[in-house]
Design a protein around this motif. Structure first.
Motif, mmCIF file in Angstrom:
data_model
loop_
_atom_site.group_PDB
_atom_site.id
_atom_site.type_symbol
_atom_site.label_atom_id
_atom_site.label_comp_id
_atom_site.label_asym_id
_atom_site.label_seq_id
_atom_site.Cartn_x
_atom_site.Cartn_y
_atom_site.Cartn_z
ATOM 1 N N ILE A 4 11.206 -14.951 20.712
ATOM 2 C CA ILE A 4 12.113 -13.803 20.718
ATOM 3 C C ILE A 4 11.464 -12.631 20.001
ATOM 4 O O ILE A 4 11.503 -11.485 20.457
ATOM 5 C CB ILE A 4 13.468 -14.158 20.077
ATOM 6 N N HIS A 5 10.859 -12.934 18.863
ATOM 7 C CA HIS A 5 10.223 -11.863 18.094
ATOM 8 C C HIS A 5 9.090 -11.225 18.894
ATOM 9 O O HIS A 5 8.993 -9.990 18.980
ATOM 10 C CB HIS A 5 9.700 -12.414 16.767
ATOM 11 N N ARG A 17 10.460 -9.097 21.715
ATOM 12 C CA ARG A 17 11.051 -7.842 21.236
ATOM 13 C C ARG A 17 9.966 -6.836 20.870
ATOM 14 O O ARG A 17 10.083 -5.638 21.144
ATOM 15 C CB ARG A 17 11.915 -8.109 20.006
ATOM 16 N N VAL A 18 8.917 -7.321 20.247
ATOM 17 C CA VAL A 18 7.826 -6.427 19.840
ATOM 18 C C VAL A 18 7.148 -5.849 21.086
ATOM 19 O O VAL A 18 6.852 -4.650 21.140
ATOM 20 C CB VAL A 18 6.825 -7.175 18.941
ATOM 21 N N VAL A 49 8.422 -5.411 24.090
ATOM 22 C CA VAL A 49 9.331 -4.459 24.741
ATOM 23 C C VAL A 49 9.383 -3.163 23.930
ATOM 24 O O VAL A 49 9.334 -2.057 24.487
ATOM 25 C CB VAL A 49 10.739 -5.078 24.892
ATOM 26 N N ARG A 50 9.468 -3.317 22.616
ATOM 27 C CA ARG A 50 9.509 -2.121 21.763
ATOM 28 C C ARG A 50 8.276 -1.278 21.938
ATOM 29 O O ARG A 50 8.338 -0.044 22.061
ATOM 30 C CB ARG A 50 9.657 -2.582 20.307
ATOM 31 N N GLU A 92 7.343 -10.778 10.657
ATOM 32 C CA GLU A 92 7.646 -11.935 11.505
ATOM 33 C C GLU A 92 9.127 -12.277 11.475
ATOM 34 O O GLU A 92 9.669 -12.806 12.439
ATOM 35 C CB GLU A 92 6.844 -13.165 11.030
ATOM 36 N N THR A 128 13.013 -9.731 13.394
ATOM 37 C CA THR A 128 13.912 -9.935 14.526
ATOM 38 C C THR A 128 15.052 -10.869 14.141
ATOM 39 O O THR A 128 16.218 -10.608 14.460
ATOM 40 C CB THR A 128 13.133 -10.511 15.720
ATOM 41 N N ALA A 129 14.710 -11.953 13.467
ATOM 42 C CA ALA A 129 15.750 -12.885 13.023
ATOM 43 C C ALA A 129 16.673 -12.216 12.011
ATOM 44 O O ALA A 129 17.875 -12.470 11.986
ATOM 45 C CB ALA A 129 15.116 -14.128 12.408
ATOM 46 N N ASP A 138 19.069 -10.097 13.898
ATOM 47 C CA ASP A 138 20.021 -10.930 14.640
ATOM 48 C C ASP A 138 20.936 -11.743 13.724
ATOM 49 O O ASP A 138 21.773 -12.495 14.227
ATOM 50 C CB ASP A 138 19.266 -11.898 15.573
ATOM 51 N N SER A 173 12.498 0.744 13.909
ATOM 52 C CA SER A 173 11.943 0.850 15.254
ATOM 53 C C SER A 173 12.447 -0.285 16.143
ATOM 54 O O SER A 173 12.837 -0.069 17.297
ATOM 55 C CB SER A 173 10.410 0.824 15.159
ATOM 56 N N LEU A 174 12.462 -1.490 15.600
ATOM 57 C CA LEU A 174 12.965 -2.635 16.370
ATOM 58 C C LEU A 174 14.463 -2.493 16.623
ATOM 59 O O LEU A 174 14.955 -2.815 17.705
ATOM 60 C CB LEU A 174 12.693 -3.941 15.611
ATOM 61 N N SER A 201 14.977 0.010 19.512
ATOM 62 C CA SER A 201 14.653 -0.533 20.840
ATOM 63 C C SER A 201 15.700 -1.558 21.252
ATOM 64 O O SER A 201 16.036 -1.665 22.437
ATOM 65 C CB SER A 201 13.256 -1.156 20.850
ATOM 66 N N VAL A 217 17.719 -1.392 24.764
ATOM 67 C CA VAL A 217 17.718 -2.538 25.675
ATOM 68 C C VAL A 217 19.139 -3.004 25.928
ATOM 69 O O VAL A 217 19.515 -3.301 27.061
ATOM 70 C CB VAL A 217 16.859 -3.691 25.097
#
Lengths: 211, 167
Positions: free
Chosen positions: A186-187, A190-191, A193-194, B8, B11-12, B15, B42-43, B46, B50
């Protein structure tokens, strides 16, 4: 966005107890109960399959196959409250059988004979200059393309997370992989796509009301 | 926490999938590291784009297309499903055979040839006995009074008493 936010955003149409009752009735052969389940989850399934295959026609066919398989094998579902994850697992298997290893060619959703936009979609369309609207349309196409170009194992977890807002544990159950693998993929997705979106938007990256 | 570890986990973190301890560690690092904070924003941005682009726009197929293909679960009593149009003659055949065969089966105890078999067996025993008598020289097959020597009996008399003489 916490898991609670995800759950609220995803769906609050049916509680765990209601789902348990519905699935139990469907297991006993009640087609009416299964119809209710269909109306609850069919939209999510068709959009998931569409994101995985890129074809609206295939998404339509495979959605039907998914629910037919689900009706036949309902007795194999042990926990009624996990119906949604189980259903997505069936959908994923249907996609694998048809599209293993193939990259989707995303059908354009903006065709004139395409599905009518919901009210939410119409509201989400940015008002303002035509240039902004064109940019929004192109951006949407780019995002669809970028997602379609993701490796299959990244794409499936990315769509389940970004579109359907499943928790990581639910995604593990659907795709049948470990939590560490799902989290890592997932990470990375996402990176990727970003980075693609950032490269496309350039200095416009970070603007509000783009979409 | 190092920047690489924080990146790393971003994202988690966004979420809400980190444990309390992990989340606090990331928050502390983000408060102290502008580069990672920018990466996080930034994440997040996006993810927002999305989410807006990936809304569920496709409508599912109508329920009416699914219903005719929903087959009822098979039942062993559902002869129509098992045999199709031929279920009636098949069913009648099974019933007729059951009516004809079961009573006969119950009366004869399972076989109609038992009498003949018994006769053959007794004839065999008779012939076998005759063969044995000839082989061992046994002529008189009448039963005898005693067939073994009793060591406790009185054998002093030189003559045997005929037990059948009536004396």
């Amino acid at each position: 966005m916490t898991n609670e936010d995800k759950g609220r955003k995803r769906s609050s149409a049916v509680s765990g107890d209601q789902l348990d009752v519905l699935v139990a009735k469907a297991k006993s052969g009640d087609v009416g109960a299964f119809e209710q389940l269909y109306h609850l989850y069919s939209r999510r399934i068709v959009n998931y399959i569409y994101r995985m295959t890129g074809s609206r026609a295939e998404a339509d066919d495979l959605t039907q196959e998914t629910f037919i398989q689900a009706f036949r094998k309902l007795d194999t579902l042990k926990e009624n409250t996990k119906f949604q994850s189980w259903l997505f697992r069936i959908a994923q298997n249907q996609v694998y059988q048809e599209y293993r290893g193939k990259r989707p060619q995303i059908d354009s959703i903006d065709e004139e004979d395409g599905p009518e936009l919901t009210d939410a979609q119409k509201l989400a369309t940015p008002s303002g200059t035509p240039e902004n609207q064109i940019l929004a349309s192109e951006l949407r196409e780019l995002i669809n393309q970028v997602i379609g170009e993701l490796p299959e194992k990244y794409r499936e977890v990315f769509v389940l997370s970004a579109l359907h807002r499943f928790s990581y544990q639910e995604i593990c159950e659907i795709v049948g992989r470990s939590l560490a693998s799902v989290k890592s993929d997932i990470h990375r997705a996402r990176v990727q796509v970003r980075d693609r979106i950032k490269a496309y938007l350039g200095e416009n990256y970070g603007m509000s009301n783009l979409l | 926490m190092e920047c690489r570890t924080c990146c790393e986990a971003l994202t988690a973190f966004l979420d809400g999938e980190l444990s309390g301890l992990e989340r606090r560690a990331v928050e502390e690092h983000l408060a102290a590291c502008s580069a990672c904070q920018e990466n996080c924003e930034s994440l997040r941005y996006s993810e927002h784009l999305v989410g807006a682009a990936l809304d569920e726009m496709l409508a599912p197929p109508s329920w009416g297309r699914i219903v005719p293909r929903l087959e009822p679960r098979p039942s062993w009593l559902d002869l129509r499903r098992l045999f199709g149009w031929a279920w009636q003659p098949v069913f009648l055949t099974v019933v007729v055979l059951a009516v004809l065969l079961v009573p006969g089966f119950l009366e004869n105890g399972g076989g109609v040839e038992d009498a003949e078999l018994e006769m053959m067996l007794s004839q065999y025993v008779r012939e076998r006995d005759e063969m044995e008598n000839l082989h061992y020289g046994i002529i008189n097959t009448e039963p005898v009074g005693w067939v073994y020597y009793n060591p406790y009996a009185d054998h002093s008399s030189s003559e045997r008493r005929n037990p059948y003489s009536g004396e």
